[in-house]
Enzyme design. Structure first.
Site, PDB file in Angstrom:
ATOM      1  N   ARG A  28      91.050  62.453 -66.453  1.00 35.30           N
ATOM      2  CA  ARG A  28      89.791  62.747 -65.759  1.00 35.30           C
ATOM      3  C   ARG A  28      88.716  61.687 -66.018  1.00 35.30           C
ATOM      4  O   ARG A  28      88.579  61.186 -67.113  1.00 35.30           O
ATOM      5  CB  ARG A  28      89.285  64.098 -66.254  1.00 35.30           C
ATOM      6  CG  ARG A  28      87.870  64.412 -65.827  1.00 35.30           C
ATOM      7  CD  ARG A  28      87.499  65.821 -66.150  1.00 35.30           C
ATOM      8  NE  ARG A  28      87.560  66.109 -67.574  1.00 35.30           N
ATOM      9  CZ  ARG A  28      87.357  67.312 -68.072  1.00 35.30           C
ATOM     10  NH1 ARG A  28      87.120  68.330 -67.277  1.00 35.30           N
ATOM     11  NH2 ARG A  28      87.407  67.510 -69.365  1.00 35.30           N
ATOM     12  N   ARG A  38      90.451  72.884 -78.030  1.00 39.52           N
ATOM     13  CA  ARG A  38      89.686  73.585 -76.992  1.00 39.52           C
ATOM     14  C   ARG A  38      90.518  74.710 -76.378  1.00 39.52           C
ATOM     15  O   ARG A  38      90.005  75.792 -76.083  1.00 39.52           O
ATOM     16  CB  ARG A  38      89.229  72.593 -75.916  1.00 39.52           C
ATOM     17  CG  ARG A  38      88.056  71.717 -76.394  1.00 39.52           C
ATOM     18  CD  ARG A  38      87.917  70.417 -75.643  1.00 39.52           C
ATOM     19  NE  ARG A  38      87.760  70.578 -74.215  1.00 39.52           N
ATOM     20  CZ  ARG A  38      87.922  69.588 -73.316  1.00 39.52           C
ATOM     21  NH1 ARG A  38      88.251  68.372 -73.727  1.00 39.52           N
ATOM     22  NH2 ARG A  38      87.770  69.814 -72.046  1.00 39.52           N
ATOM     23  N   LYS A  49      87.383  74.354 -63.174  1.00 40.94           N
ATOM     24  CA  LYS A  49      86.100  75.057 -63.004  1.00 40.94           C
ATOM     25  C   LYS A  49      85.049  74.113 -62.410  1.00 40.94           C
ATOM     26  O   LYS A  49      84.387  74.442 -61.435  1.00 40.94           O
ATOM     27  CB  LYS A  49      85.596  75.597 -64.362  1.00 40.94           C
ATOM     28  CG  LYS A  49      86.579  76.501 -65.084  1.00 40.94           C
ATOM     29  CD  LYS A  49      86.029  77.026 -66.397  1.00 40.94           C
ATOM     30  CE  LYS A  49      85.816  75.968 -67.473  1.00 40.94           C
ATOM     31  NZ  LYS A  49      87.062  75.377 -68.013  1.00 40.94           N
TER      32      LYS A  49
HETATM   33  P1  AP5 Z   1      87.887  70.041 -64.110  1.00 44.86           P
HETATM   34  O1  AP5 Z   1      87.417  70.675 -62.852  1.00 44.86           O
HETATM   35  O2  AP5 Z   1      87.050  68.947 -64.675  1.00 44.86           O
HETATM   36  O3  AP5 Z   1      88.226  71.145 -65.209  1.00 44.86           O
HETATM   37  P2  AP5 Z   1      87.281  72.172 -65.993  1.00 44.86           P
HETATM   38  O4  AP5 Z   1      87.875  73.529 -65.859  1.00 44.86           O
HETATM   39  O5  AP5 Z   1      85.852  71.989 -65.592  1.00 44.86           O
HETATM   40  O6  AP5 Z   1      87.576  71.673 -67.468  1.00 44.86           O
HETATM   41  P3  AP5 Z   1      86.616  71.266 -68.651  1.00 44.86           P
HETATM   42  O7  AP5 Z   1      87.401  70.347 -69.525  1.00 44.86           O
HETATM   43  O8  AP5 Z   1      85.293  70.790 -68.158  1.00 44.86           O
HETATM   44  O9  AP5 Z   1      86.463  72.636 -69.353  1.00 44.86           O
HETATM   45  P4  AP5 Z   1      85.993  72.927 -70.760  1.00 44.86           P
HETATM   46  O10 AP5 Z   1      85.785  74.360 -70.656  1.00 44.86           O
HETATM   47  O11 AP5 Z   1      86.887  72.467 -71.834  1.00 44.86           O
HETATM   48  O12 AP5 Z   1      84.702  71.962 -70.950  1.00 44.86           O
HETATM   49  P5  AP5 Z   1      83.146  72.268 -70.894  1.00 44.86           P
HETATM   50  O13 AP5 Z   1      82.467  71.072 -70.385  1.00 44.86           O
HETATM   51  O14 AP5 Z   1      82.892  73.556 -70.253  1.00 44.86           O
HETATM   52  O15 AP5 Z   1      89.366  69.484 -63.843  1.00 44.86           O
HETATM   53  C1  AP5 Z   1      90.036  68.674 -64.793  1.00 44.86           C
HETATM   54  C2  AP5 Z   1      90.756  67.520 -64.105  1.00 44.86           C
HETATM   55  O16 AP5 Z   1      91.825  68.023 -63.320  1.00 44.86           O
HETATM   56  C3  AP5 Z   1      89.858  66.715 -63.157  1.00 44.86           C
HETATM   57  O17 AP5 Z   1      90.140  65.358 -63.302  1.00 44.86           O
HETATM   58  C4  AP5 Z   1      90.256  67.197 -61.770  1.00 44.86           C
HETATM   59  O18 AP5 Z   1      90.163  66.129 -60.819  1.00 44.86           O
HETATM   60  C5  AP5 Z   1      91.691  67.653 -61.945  1.00 44.86           C
HETATM   61  N1  AP5 Z   1      91.990  68.840 -61.160  1.00 44.86           N
HETATM   62  C6  AP5 Z   1      91.178  69.929 -60.963  1.00 44.86           C
HETATM   63  N2  AP5 Z   1      91.786  70.841 -60.176  1.00 44.86           N
HETATM   64  C7  AP5 Z   1      93.023  70.311 -59.867  1.00 44.86           C
HETATM   65  C8  AP5 Z   1      94.119  70.772 -59.068  1.00 44.86           C
HETATM   66  N3  AP5 Z   1      94.080  71.974 -58.439  1.00 44.86           N
HETATM   67  N4  AP5 Z   1      95.217  69.970 -59.003  1.00 44.86           N
HETATM   68  C9  AP5 Z   1      95.263  68.745 -59.639  1.00 44.86           C
HETATM   69  N5  AP5 Z   1      94.242  68.261 -60.390  1.00 44.86           N
HETATM   70  C10 AP5 Z   1      93.132  69.027 -60.505  1.00 44.86           C
HETATM   71  O19 AP5 Z   1      82.833  72.412 -72.449  1.00 44.86           O
HETATM   72  C11 AP5 Z   1      82.896  71.306 -73.329  1.00 44.86           C
HETATM   73  C12 AP5 Z   1      82.493  71.714 -74.731  1.00 44.86           C
HETATM   74  O20 AP5 Z   1      81.121  72.160 -74.734  1.00 44.86           O
HETATM   75  C13 AP5 Z   1      83.268  72.899 -75.331  1.00 44.86           C
HETATM   76  O21 AP5 Z   1      84.466  72.470 -75.952  1.00 44.86           O
HETATM   77  C14 AP5 Z   1      82.235  73.448 -76.335  1.00 44.86           C
HETATM   78  O22 AP5 Z   1      82.182  72.664 -77.504  1.00 44.86           O
HETATM   79  C15 AP5 Z   1      80.929  73.276 -75.605  1.00 44.86           C
HETATM   80  N6  AP5 Z   1      80.574  74.456 -74.771  1.00 44.86           N
HETATM   81  C16 AP5 Z   1      80.428  74.477 -73.408  1.00 44.86           C
HETATM   82  N7  AP5 Z   1      80.104  75.709 -72.977  1.00 44.86           N
HETATM   83  C17 AP5 Z   1      80.030  76.494 -74.082  1.00 44.86           C
HETATM   84  C18 AP5 Z   1      79.766  77.873 -74.303  1.00 44.86           C
HETATM   85  N8  AP5 Z   1      79.507  78.701 -73.273  1.00 44.86           N
HETATM   86  N9  AP5 Z   1      79.801  78.347 -75.578  1.00 44.86           N
HETATM   87  C19 AP5 Z   1      80.049  77.531 -76.622  1.00 44.86           C
HETATM   88  N10 AP5 Z   1      80.327  76.206 -76.493  1.00 44.86           N
HETATM   89  C20 AP5 Z   1      80.319  75.695 -75.233  1.00 44.86           C
HETATM   90 MG    MG Z   2      84.107  71.295 -66.580  1.00 44.66          MG
END
Ligand code: AP5
Ligand code: MG
Length: 215
Positions: A127, A172, A13
């Site tokens: 990452r 997660r 994402k």
């Molecule tokens: P990346 O693009 O970083 O993945 P992502 O989908 O953004 O994953 P996140 O870990 O950020 O998602 P998340 O939902 O767990 O975390 P968030 O910060 O939202 O890609 C990952 C890696 O893979 C990178 O190194 C990239 O280079 C590689 N990659 C990408 N695409 C690739 C491909 N096609 N091929 C190969 N490699 C690839 O949330 C964190 C925490 O915040 C949550 O756990 C929760 O506690 C809280 N939180 C956030 N939002 C909310 C909400 N709306 N409600 C409640 N709690 C929330």
């Molecule tokens: Mg993210």
């Protein structure tokens, strides 16, 4: 245009949102990034969120919806939003509808990044990001062109997220399956969901998303 990027942790994402920002001048609204900034700044929201995030659980719906409303209000008229990691529950989906409607905006597309969960642990544990500009990298899939130097801003410091360890990642993912995946039918009923193969390489995923946006 306003879109949601939906998918489990590590689906890409954030990676794809950064590319859409560069290509289309849209604004990335990542609740995860907003919460991490609040934790870093030691605000009341950050103090509440830290332990929940470190455990891989979800922060309260009220907190994240308030963050989204504030960010939308700060955006220039006409700029498109990419919702990254929001909404994550049925209550957040309902809040987003209200938040958008009250500002005369609507959702155009929900892009579901379809991925194989087993591959996600490797993506997440490899990452890292640039400490100054936030550009994302990966130990195996996307290293800086010059080792130790950020391609985007030339910075030399990188960081890793405290919740990017295998145990927290499993929690997660379980949260995603239990609370977030079930909101898809809300958008399917509106006919605005496009499913994209998130296991393809990053450029191919970007191309598929662009195809959806360009109709
Ligand atoms: P990346 O693009 O970083 O993945 P992502 O989908 O953004 O994953 P996140 O870990 O950020 O998602 P998340 O939902 O767990 O975390 P968030 O910060 O939202 O890609 C990952 C890696 O893979 C990178 O190194 C990239 O280079 C590689 N990659 C990408 N695409 C690739 C491909 N096609 N091929 C190969 N490699 C690839 O949330 C964190 C925490 O915040 C949550 O756990 C929760 O506690 C809280 N939180 C956030 N939002 C909310 C909400 N709306 N409600 C409640 N709690 C929330
Ligand atoms: Mg993210």
């Amino acid at each position: 245009m306003n879109i949601i990027l939906l998918g489990p942790p590590g689906a890409g994402k954030g990676t794809q949102a950064q590319r859409l920002v560069e290509r289309f001048g849209m604004k990335q609204l990542s609740t995860g990034d907003m919460l991490r900034a609040a934790v870093k700044a030691g605000t009341p929201v950050g103090l509440k969120a830290k332990a929940v995030m470190d455990a891989g659980e979800l922060v309260s719906d009220e907190i994240v919806s308030a963050l989204i409303g504030d960010e939308l209000d700060a955006m220039p008229e006409g700029q498109g939003a990419i919702f990254d990691g929001y909404p994550r529950t049925a209550a957040q989906a309902a809040s987003l509808d209200e938040i958008l409607a009250s500002r005369g905006k609507a959702l155009d597309h929900v892009i579901e990044l379809d991925v194989d969960e087993d591959a996600l642990v490797e993506r997440i544990t490899g990452r890292f990001t640039c400490a100054s500009c936030g550009k994302g990298y990966h130990d195996k899939f996307e290293r800086p062109s010059v080792e130790g130097t950020c391609d985007k801003c030339g910075g030399h410091e990188f960081k890793r997220r405290p919740d990017d360890n295998e145990e927290t990642v499993r929690t997660r993912m379980a949260e995603y399956r239990a609370k977030t995946a079930p909101i898809l039918p809300i958008y399917e009923a509106r006919g605005i969901v496009a499913r994209v193969d998130g296991m393809a390489d990053m450029d191919a995923v970007t191309a598929s998303i662009e195809k959806v946006l360009q109709g």
